[in-house]
Design a protein around this motif. Sequence first.
Motif, PDB file in Angstrom:
ATOM      1  N   HIS A 114      -0.127  42.419  21.419  1.00 20.76           N
ATOM      2  CA  HIS A 114      -0.891  41.826  20.319  1.00 20.76           C
ATOM      3  C   HIS A 114      -2.240  41.332  20.837  1.00 20.76           C
ATOM      4  N   ASP A 172      -5.943  40.444  20.655  1.00 19.98           N
ATOM      5  CA  ASP A 172      -7.023  40.156  19.708  1.00 19.98           C
ATOM      6  C   ASP A 172      -8.306  40.632  20.376  1.00 19.98           C
ATOM      7  N   TRP A 173      -8.648  41.890  20.155  1.00 18.59           N
ATOM      8  CA  TRP A 173      -9.719  42.513  20.923  1.00 18.59           C
ATOM      9  C   TRP A 173     -11.051  41.783  20.742  1.00 18.59           C
ATOM     10  N   ARG A 174     -11.356  41.364  19.556  1.00 18.32           N
ATOM     11  CA  ARG A 174     -12.661  40.744  19.336  1.00 18.32           C
ATOM     12  C   ARG A 174     -12.794  39.459  20.160  1.00 18.32           C
ATOM     13  N   GLU A 211     -15.042  54.711  11.967  1.00 17.37           N
ATOM     14  CA  GLU A 211     -13.910  55.622  11.811  1.00 17.37           C
ATOM     15  C   GLU A 211     -14.367  57.064  11.974  1.00 17.37           C
ATOM     16  N   PRO A 236      -2.914  53.980  20.328  1.00 18.90           N
ATOM     17  CA  PRO A 236      -3.270  52.860  19.444  1.00 18.90           C
ATOM     18  C   PRO A 236      -4.208  51.833  20.059  1.00 18.90           C
ATOM     19  N   SER A 237      -3.920  51.327  21.254  1.00 17.06           N
ATOM     20  CA  SER A 237      -4.732  50.222  21.765  1.00 17.06           C
ATOM     21  C   SER A 237      -6.143  50.683  22.130  1.00 17.06           C
ATOM     22  N   ARG A 280     -12.803  50.269  17.922  1.00 15.99           N
ATOM     23  CA  ARG A 280     -13.248  49.691  16.656  1.00 15.99           C
ATOM     24  C   ARG A 280     -14.031  48.388  16.858  1.00 15.99           C
ATOM     25  N   ARG A 325      -7.782  53.038  20.440  1.00 11.92           N
ATOM     26  CA  ARG A 325      -8.459  53.143  19.143  1.00 11.92           C
ATOM     27  C   ARG A 325      -8.896  51.763  18.651  1.00 11.92           C
ATOM     28  N   GLU A 326      -8.001  50.747  18.829  1.00 13.79           N
ATOM     29  CA  GLU A 326      -8.344  49.397  18.380  1.00 13.79           C
ATOM     30  C   GLU A 326      -9.515  48.836  19.180  1.00 13.79           C
TER      31      GLU A 326
END
Length: 638
Positions: free
Chosen positions: A5, A7-9, A49, A65-66, A72, A68-69
């Motif tokens: 989990h 929180d990339w930002r 996207e 997935p990670s 973004r 790609r996140e």
Amino acid sequence: MEIEHVDWRNFLARWSEEWADAHGHVDELSPDDAAARRGRWLGADPATEADIAAMEDRLGRTMPPSYREFLRVSDGWRHTGAFVWKLAGTREAHWHDDASGLGEDFDEAWGDEDNPEEVRAQVGLWSRALQLDVESDITFVLLDPEDVGPDGEWAVRVWASWRAADPERYPSFAAFMIAMHQEFHVHAPGRDGEDGPAFVNGTTRSQDASVSRARTAALRGRHEEAAALLAEARKYGRPYAHELLDQIAQLDGTGGCGVQPPHPDNPRFLSEQLPLKAVDLLAGGRPAEDWHYSDPAIFPDTARAAADILQAVRLGTYRYELGGAFGEAVHEAREQARWGDTDAAWQVLRAALPSWEPLGPGHIAPMGLLADPLLAPVLTAERRLELLRTPRGGESAPAPAPAGDRNPEGLSWLVRPGALRPWQTSDSDYRMILVEGAAPDELPALLGSSPGTMLSPPVRQWDVSRHHRPDQRVVSSYDDKALLSVGRAGQGWSFAFEQDPSAGFDTVRFVSPAPAASAGGGRAIVIWHERCQGTSVFHLSAAQDGTLRYTFTVRGGTLESAAGSVPAELIPPALGFDAPDADGQAAAAARALDAVARLHGVTVPRLALTEGRLHTFESLSWSRPPGPGETYTTISFG
């Protein structure tokens, strides 16, 4: 941080701010790095996207997935750890296609059928992997599309030629980025007293608080909890995390972490860590030239002491010295251990552990005990765990359950397989004398090979011959002098013990040393037990006030000789010595040994004889000189 989990930002923003603060005093920055410092952002604009879709169309695969996140939030990254200066976004990522030419050699090594499955699974990596490093210090960052977890994540493998190891695996891109954030912390400017602003931020404060909590938990006996906190803090290179974890690892059996000793100004340098380094050096068979701690050009204030420590450890004379109540307990425990009473030694240390005080914030246990040649064997694996679980250093908590004694009661343990060689299952021959009313250090005067025979310093069992007969070239059955280890054998009794006598028992020429051992008053008992080529021999003789009272010898189930009034509890047929088989005769020997133990309240310490150090001396001969017409064997070496 939970890898599942991220929180990339917030994660990437915090990383960028920490990097900018750490480089605030650095003058020589590239234009891009200077811009990143001003903007307090190591990344790029977010990928749209459409950007991600175009990338996946170009590469022919949906990204994990990670990754790609991450894209973004930032379409690429600068200074990923210490050795990757630019990480690919949607435009730079590309299939490696073995462009480095490493595939053939690696595949041959990885593909060996003897390798475990996880190693062989790497075959083809260089041809199939997606390369994410754009600029680096010869470091490849590879996403593996064939190493996919149940969550759809691709493993990341990182390889650098200068690391001389297989690629390091991370289960996902998120796990890789968290590890690189930790690597940045380990190598960040401003750490460890470097010039410039101190490297302090939310992450360091959080991890330092974890180290503090871990130290308190460790001193309260909760070492597993402490180890988990320290393992995480160590990834960030936080002060004391590595060395505290190393102390736990050395005591709980998971192995040390190879931490460097503290600075010579630290009080633990000479008393705690350096002796352990000396033990490691000598155990590894490394030359004294590797002991750079004794180089005055490097350590001018402590070189002489370091040289003395290495010499003392080599000779087995090193002593762990402390002040205060615990130091007094260490001295008392050493006195118990050197006469074989290792259980009593541990009981003394255990009782004193709550009074032990650490030497600073990087210290949670009396590690120097592990370098003390007399006390290190006392600290068995179970007792090291008990030490870790015992509250100390001013902290309080419930005491752990005692680990229990290691020395078995009675004497029949000598007959068990592997009794004197715990690492084997074979039997061991032995002979011993039990003496009443004499202290262990009085035995040389009663039984010494010559007037003035002295006890040796405490030595290990396998060093006894080397100490007493370093240049022996001749062995004779005529001169059967025993090399005896001595210690306490119970209330008012001492023992002298030899494992694997060089000569076999000779009924005709044997002379019991029991009368000489009892000449000072009291009783003496001699036991000789061997299994020569499958034939069991058991001899028992007893004397009092210098006079032989009784004796018997059983060989292969037959009573070979007997004299005097043998106590009813020790009559050979009643013990079963007439058994026709070796197992039955061994059982009879066990019964005889326990009968002796019950009659006289005696025992001998297994731990001291097998793993510890005891004082030793050379005894008078246990065989009489040859008579007229008798022959004997002499063997010369070299």
